[in-house]
Write a protein that holds these residues in place. Structure first.
Motif, PDB file in Angstrom:
ATOM      1  N   UNK A 292       5.559  21.579  -4.793  1.00  0.00           N
ATOM      2  CA  UNK A 292       6.092  20.103  -4.750  1.00  0.00           C
ATOM      3  C   UNK A 292       5.248  19.535  -3.374  1.00  0.00           C
ATOM      4  N   UNK A 293       5.334  20.192  -2.225  1.00  0.00           N
ATOM      5  CA  UNK A 293       4.968  19.883  -1.012  1.00  0.00           C
ATOM      6  C   UNK A 293       3.588  19.753  -0.868  1.00  0.00           C
ATOM      7  N   UNK A 294       2.789  20.800  -1.481  1.00  0.00           N
ATOM      8  CA  UNK A 294       1.252  20.757  -1.549  1.00  0.00           C
ATOM      9  C   UNK A 294       0.858  19.595  -2.286  1.00  0.00           C
ATOM     10  N   UNK A 295       1.478  19.369  -3.596  1.00  0.00           N
ATOM     11  CA  UNK A 295       1.138  18.262  -4.516  1.00  0.00           C
ATOM     12  C   UNK A 295       1.501  17.084  -3.728  1.00  0.00           C
ATOM     13  N   UNK A 296       2.423  16.669  -3.141  1.00  0.00           N
ATOM     14  CA  UNK A 296       2.838  15.480  -2.496  1.00  0.00           C
ATOM     15  C   UNK A 296       1.749  15.049  -1.408  1.00  0.00           C
ATOM     16  N   UNK A 297       1.641  16.198  -0.610  1.00  0.00           N
ATOM     17  CA  UNK A 297       0.621  16.018   0.353  1.00  0.00           C
ATOM     18  C   UNK A 297      -0.579  15.584   0.002  1.00  0.00           C
TER      19      UNK A 297
ATOM     20  N   UNK B 129       6.132  11.601   3.991  1.00  0.00           N
ATOM     21  CA  UNK B 129       5.776  12.829   3.694  1.00  0.00           C
ATOM     22  C   UNK B 129       6.775  13.740   4.579  1.00  0.00           C
ATOM     23  N   UNK B 130       6.851  13.360   5.850  1.00  0.00           N
ATOM     24  CA  UNK B 130       7.628  14.124   6.572  1.00  0.00           C
ATOM     25  C   UNK B 130       9.383  14.321   6.081  1.00  0.00           C
ATOM     26  N   UNK B 131       9.555  13.268   5.532  1.00  0.00           N
ATOM     27  CA  UNK B 131      10.984  13.401   4.959  1.00  0.00           C
ATOM     28  C   UNK B 131      10.759  14.314   3.843  1.00  0.00           C
ATOM     29  N   UNK B 132       9.846  14.330   2.962  1.00  0.00           N
ATOM     30  CA  UNK B 132       9.723  15.307   1.655  1.00  0.00           C
ATOM     31  C   UNK B 132       9.701  16.825   2.539  1.00  0.00           C
ATOM     32  N   UNK B 133       9.100  17.010   3.735  1.00  0.00           N
ATOM     33  CA  UNK B 133       9.192  18.270   4.033  1.00  0.00           C
ATOM     34  C   UNK B 133      10.511  18.575   4.709  1.00  0.00           C
ATOM     35  N   UNK B 134      11.187  17.621   5.179  1.00  0.00           N
ATOM     36  CA  UNK B 134      12.517  18.123   5.720  1.00  0.00           C
ATOM     37  C   UNK B 134      13.400  18.402   4.649  1.00  0.00           C
ATOM     38  N   UNK B 135      13.374  17.734   3.428  1.00  0.00           N
ATOM     39  CA  UNK B 135      14.159  18.321   2.219  1.00  0.00           C
ATOM     40  C   UNK B 135      13.912  19.626   1.771  1.00  0.00           C
ATOM     41  N   UNK B 136      12.501  20.051   1.889  1.00  0.00           N
ATOM     42  CA  UNK B 136      12.028  20.896   1.211  1.00  0.00           C
ATOM     43  C   UNK B 136      11.741  22.181   2.023  1.00  0.00           C
ATOM     44  N   UNK B 137      12.076  22.078   3.401  1.00  0.00           N
ATOM     45  CA  UNK B 137      11.580  23.052   4.230  1.00  0.00           C
ATOM     46  C   UNK B 137      11.983  24.487   4.103  1.00  0.00           C
ATOM     47  N   UNK B 138      13.204  24.650   3.634  1.00  0.00           N
ATOM     48  CA  UNK B 138      13.960  25.987   3.555  1.00  0.00           C
ATOM     49  C   UNK B 138      13.035  26.721   2.397  1.00  0.00           C
TER      50      UNK B 138
ATOM     51  N   UNK C  96       0.962  -1.288   0.029  1.00  0.00           N
ATOM     52  CA  UNK C  96       0.048  -0.048   0.028  1.00  0.00           C
ATOM     53  C   UNK C  96       0.813   1.225   0.113  1.00  0.00           C
ATOM     54  N   UNK C  97       2.046   1.061   0.807  1.00  0.00           N
ATOM     55  CA  UNK C  97       2.924   2.263   0.743  1.00  0.00           C
ATOM     56  C   UNK C  97       3.549   2.561  -0.692  1.00  0.00           C
ATOM     57  N   UNK C  98       4.004   1.460  -1.127  1.00  0.00           N
ATOM     58  CA  UNK C  98       4.493   1.787  -2.492  1.00  0.00           C
ATOM     59  C   UNK C  98       3.625   2.210  -3.477  1.00  0.00           C
ATOM     60  N   UNK C  99       2.101   1.685  -3.419  1.00  0.00           N
ATOM     61  CA  UNK C  99       1.304   2.160  -4.386  1.00  0.00           C
ATOM     62  C   UNK C  99       1.011   3.748  -4.176  1.00  0.00           C
ATOM     63  N   UNK C 100       1.168   4.204  -2.844  1.00  0.00           N
ATOM     64  CA  UNK C 100       0.821   5.542  -2.721  1.00  0.00           C
ATOM     65  C   UNK C 100       1.986   6.072  -3.125  1.00  0.00           C
ATOM     66  N   UNK C 101       3.261   5.803  -2.898  1.00  0.00           N
ATOM     67  CA  UNK C 101       4.557   6.494  -3.365  1.00  0.00           C
ATOM     68  C   UNK C 101       4.568   6.670  -5.011  1.00  0.00           C
ATOM     69  N   UNK C 102       4.196   5.646  -5.713  1.00  0.00           N
ATOM     70  CA  UNK C 102       4.006   5.851  -7.173  1.00  0.00           C
ATOM     71  C   UNK C 102       3.033   6.779  -7.586  1.00  0.00           C
ATOM     72  N   UNK C 103       1.915   6.949  -6.770  1.00  0.00           N
ATOM     73  CA  UNK C 103       1.142   7.972  -7.342  1.00  0.00           C
ATOM     74  C   UNK C 103       1.542   9.245  -6.804  1.00  0.00           C
ATOM     75  N   UNK C 104       2.347   9.472  -5.755  1.00  0.00           N
ATOM     76  CA  UNK C 104       2.697  10.782  -5.182  1.00  0.00           C
ATOM     77  C   UNK C 104       3.731  11.201  -6.259  1.00  0.00           C
ATOM     78  N   UNK C 105       4.764  10.348  -6.471  1.00  0.00           N
ATOM     79  CA  UNK C 105       5.823  10.697  -7.486  1.00  0.00           C
ATOM     80  C   UNK C 105       5.273  11.067  -8.977  1.00  0.00           C
ATOM     81  N   UNK C 106       4.295  10.198  -9.324  1.00  0.00           N
ATOM     82  CA  UNK C 106       3.738  10.437 -10.592  1.00  0.00           C
ATOM     83  C   UNK C 106       2.922  11.814 -10.777  1.00  0.00           C
TER      84      UNK C 106
END
Length: 272
Positions: A196-201, A251-260, A66-76
């Motif tokens: 990016x963060x808004x779309x990923x969320x 999604x927390x990791x995404x925020x850490x990389x893009x926070x600045x 399920x996590x992999x599918x969510x990741x594919x949808x998010x990246x796509x």
């Protein structure tokens, strides 16, 4: 002359921080504790053990898929938005064509149309295209629903780029395409990070579209999987919360990389 400390504001801030961190602590504590220990000690007791059995059980029950599918949808979804929105926003900001302005106003109409209103015709459209019960059938409408707001965000970021910079690039012989890649994209990195963060969320936390447009377990995403886990783990709170933790980490990791860049974009400085 020194400033007087604001004890009321400080006390309120500490209290509010406690209110925010308490649910996080309770969730993490329970997810690393066995069901028997959690039932015996209660949710507010200090942790007495540290086990990974809940996470192992979640993966054994298919939550990793399920996590992999969510990741594919998010990246796509993020990939589609990054390909379409920056040049679209650049055209809207720099073009003086009435057709472009009219298209932008029409695009903004999408902000007033929630997914719940069009979910039935959307289902028939995806089904007629042969994309029902596929990840692509979720990626495309998810990207379509975030494009209006992300375009608006990026237009605001690009409008803050000084006109003198465009003139300087033109004097140096730069084409609009070169100006876009060499100047606009670097200076609009704050807005792009916000997009990016808004779309990923939105893609990662999406529930309605994956629920309606998918059926088989092979394409189930994490949010829908959590709903199923809630029924299976109705009395196993640590098992359920371990699945919740697994959905939060990416999604927390995404925020850490893009926070600045994200903070710069939200402050309206456009990454400059």
């Amino acid at each position: 002359m020194g400033t007087r400390p604001n004890w009321f504001a400080g006390t309120f801030a500490v209290g509010w921080l406690f209110v925010i961190l308490l649910p996080v602590y309770l969730m993490l504590r329970a997810s690393f504790e066995s069901q028997s220990a959690y039932t015996r000690n209660g949710p507010l007791a200090p942790p007495t053990e540290f086990v990974l059995d809940n996470f192992i059980a979640s993966f054994e029950m298919g939550f990793g898929r399920y996590l992999l599918n969510a990741g594919i949808i998010t990246v796509g979804t993020v990939a589609i938005v990054l390909v379409l929105v920056p040049p679209l926003a650049f055209a809207i900001v720099r073009s003086r064509n009435r057709g472009v302005s009219a298209a932008f106003r029409l695009l903004l109409v999408g902000l007033a149309i929630p997914a719940q209103v069009v979910v039935i015709p959307l289902y028939y459209l995806i089904d007629s295209l042969g994309l029902y019960d596929s990840l692509l059938g979720v990626i495309l409408p998810t990207a379509a629903f975030v494009i209006p707001l992300t375009t608006l965000i990026l237009c605001g970021s690009m409008r803050e780029i000084s006109g003198e910079l465009y003139e300087a690039m033109a004097i140096d012989g730069a084409t609009p395409l070169r100006s876009f890649f060499s100047m606009v994209l670097p200076l609009a990195k704050g807005g792009i990070a916000t997009v990016v963060v808004y779309t990923a969320l939105n893609a990662w936390n999406g529930f309605l579209l994956p629920l309606i447009l998918t059926r088989s377990p092979e394409v189930t995403v994490a949010t829908v999987g959590l709903s199923q886990f809630r029924q299976q783990f109705s009395v196993n709170i640590p098992g359920l919360l371990s699945a919740v933790v697994l959905t939060i980490i990416p999604i927390f990791i995404v925020y850490l990389f893009a926070r600045r860049a994200l903070i710069a974009g939200l402050m309206g400085v456009g990454g400059k």
